[in-house]
Design a protein around this motif. Structure first.
Motif, PDB file in Angstrom:
ATOM      1  N   TYR A  33      54.162 138.864 126.256  1.00  0.00           N
ATOM      2  CA  TYR A  33      52.621 138.238 126.246  1.00  0.00           C
ATOM      3  C   TYR A  33      51.661 139.048 125.905  1.00  0.00           C
ATOM      4  CZ  TYR A  33      54.141 134.046 129.126  1.00  0.00           C
ATOM      5  OH  TYR A  33      54.739 132.759 129.430  1.00  0.00           O
TER       6      TYR A  33
ATOM      7  N   SER B 127      48.016 133.874 132.275  1.00  0.00           N
ATOM      8  CA  SER B 127      48.696 132.868 132.896  1.00  0.00           C
ATOM      9  C   SER B 127      50.220 133.409 133.693  1.00  0.00           C
ATOM     10  CB  SER B 127      49.130 131.618 132.276  1.00  0.00           C
ATOM     11  OG  SER B 127      49.937 132.112 130.988  1.00  0.00           O
ATOM     12  N   PHE B 128      50.639 134.388 132.672  1.00  0.00           N
ATOM     13  CA  PHE B 128      52.068 134.934 133.081  1.00  0.00           C
ATOM     14  C   PHE B 128      51.794 136.034 134.442  1.00  0.00           C
ATOM     15  CE2 PHE B 128      55.427 138.088 132.674  1.00  0.00           C
ATOM     16  CZ  PHE B 128      56.352 137.417 132.648  1.00  0.00           C
TER      17      PHE B 128
ATOM     18  N   ILE C 210      59.372 128.298 130.145  1.00  0.00           N
ATOM     19  CA  ILE C 210      58.324 128.895 129.247  1.00  0.00           C
ATOM     20  C   ILE C 210      58.773 128.749 127.907  1.00  0.00           C
ATOM     21  CG2 ILE C 210      57.447 130.949 128.524  1.00  0.00           C
ATOM     22  CD1 ILE C 210      57.205 131.903 131.507  1.00  0.00           C
TER      23      ILE C 210
ATOM     24  N   SER D 142      54.271 129.427 132.964  1.00  0.00           N
ATOM     25  CA  SER D 142      53.905 130.690 132.929  1.00  0.00           C
ATOM     26  C   SER D 142      53.169 131.193 134.471  1.00  0.00           C
ATOM     27  CB  SER D 142      52.781 131.270 131.751  1.00  0.00           C
ATOM     28  OG  SER D 142      53.481 130.861 130.568  1.00  0.00           O
TER      29      SER D 142
END
Length: 379
Positions: free
Chosen positions: A217, A243-244, A278, A294
């Motif tokens: 990411y 978001s992760f 994802i 995520s």
């Protein structure tokens, strides 16, 4: 707060990567090398400086880490190619490594007795909360403010200076020893307390599953936003990365009443299912499902990480805290750096979706290690 700010600083350059590509001619491969340099510097810092705060004190090493992070931002103010970007990120990596052990141990030393889960939450969630917050702050300023480089880094520099003053004036929890002992602590060393090997092994499996994908990411977030999700805005690039990890901090309170090993195992299983979502959404170029999956993965990894850290810290004495935290973060940064470096070499021959599938294999391997190694622990 100082520990989180170190990672906020580390997150601020990420949304600017697309600007660096457009203005300075950097490639996706260059950005993966820069990411690997940051992660490798953090790993080396943990390996060499991890026990230094046991001898010089938490405050001295913590302030030095904040200064290194600030110097990294100063270098990033003059980026005009890959070399200064790599140097700035390297200084930030050294800072995160030193802070993870020194300030992390300070958090554990000063934690209240009534909330025994709190140190595990703070030490495991500081990177996953601070880095995305820094990325989001940077993304907003890049899209909506003039002179984004100067303003973004300037704001964080002021916060780092204030944090350094606060740490310098705060309590010291480690007694100073001789300079000879401090110098001896610089020898590379991995700390594993007696009886904690299985807990560390299970946590290492989870780290492989989570930090490897986190490195993806970080290195590919701007590319995902532009090529797969159809937007070149800095805010979406920041949102993709954030978001992760940004909801990982929620996992600690959610798992506070659960047995540590159950939180670790069930969190890992749910996390693996979220990663399937994802990868599916990424292949379909579906922005909403990608961000939703995520965010859910962030919560699941927070549950699992807090459980794993609780199990490990329960078997760690005060004298081993800095060393154990250094070992944990050494494994973390290594699991993020090596795949990022390999992925960077493959960008010319594999598509982004194919590279993401390789990360999916690492996630599966890590979760299997958790399920095979984790054992029941006392409540």
């Amino acid at each position: 707060m100082a520990l989180v700010l170190i990672f906020v600083s580390a997150g601020t350059p990420i949304p600017l990567y697309n600007l660096y590509r457009a203005e300075d001619g950097l490639s996706t491969a260059d950005l993966t090398v820069v990411t690997a340099a940051y992660l490798a510097a953090a790993a080396v810092s943990l390996l060499v400086l991890g026990r230094l705060s046991d001898h010089l004190g938490r405050r001295v090493v913590g302030v030095a880490a904040l200064v290194s992070s600030a110097l990294g931002l100063v270098v990033l103010l003059g980026v005009d190619g890959v070399a200064p970007l790599a140097v700035g990120r390297l200084l930030q990596g050294l800072a995160t490594g030193a802070a993870s052990s020194a300030l992390g141990a300070l958090v554990v030393d000063t934690a209240p007795e009534r909330r025994r889960w709190l140190p595990a939450v703070v030490t495991s969630a500081a990177p996953t909360l601070g880095i995305p917050l820094g990325a989001l702050l940077s993304g907003v300023l890049v899209d909506n403010a003039p002179a984004p480089h100067l303003l973004t880094y300037g704001v964080v520099l002021v916060l780092l200076a204030a944090a350094a003053v606060g740490v310098a004036l705060g309590p010291e929890t480690a007694a100073r020893t001789s300079w000879r002992a401090a110098a001896g602590s610089l020898r590379p060393h991995v700390t594993v307390p007696p009886g904690a090997g299985r807990q560390l092994g299970a946590l290492a499996g989870l780290i492989l599953a989570t930090w490897s994908l986190g490195g993806f990411y970080q290195a590919f977030g701007p590319t995902i936003a532009e090529q797969q999700l159809g937007s070149d805005t800095a805010l979406l690039a920041a949102a993709v990365f954030a978001s992760f990890t940004v909801l990982a901090v929620v996992g600690g309170p959610l798992s506070a009443s659960a047995r540590a090993d159950r939180a670790l195992r069930w969190g890992a299983v749910v996390y693996a299912l979220c990663v399937v979502g994802i990868l599916t959404a990424l292949a379909a170029a579906a922005t909403g499902p990608f961000l939703a999956a995520s965010l859910a993965a962030g919560v699941a990894q927070g549950v699992a990480q807090t459980g794993g850290m609780r199990a490990l810290l329960a078997r760690t004495g005060p004298g081993d805290r800095a060393g154990v935290l250094s070992t944990v973060f050494l494994v973390s940064y290594s699991c993020a750096a090596v795949p990022s470096l390999v992925a960077g070499r493959l960008t010319d021959v594999l598509s982004l979706v194919q590279i993401s599938a390789g990360y999916g294999v690492l996630v599966l391997a890590g979760v299997l290690v958790v399920l095979l190694v984790a054992r029941p622990t006392p409540r």
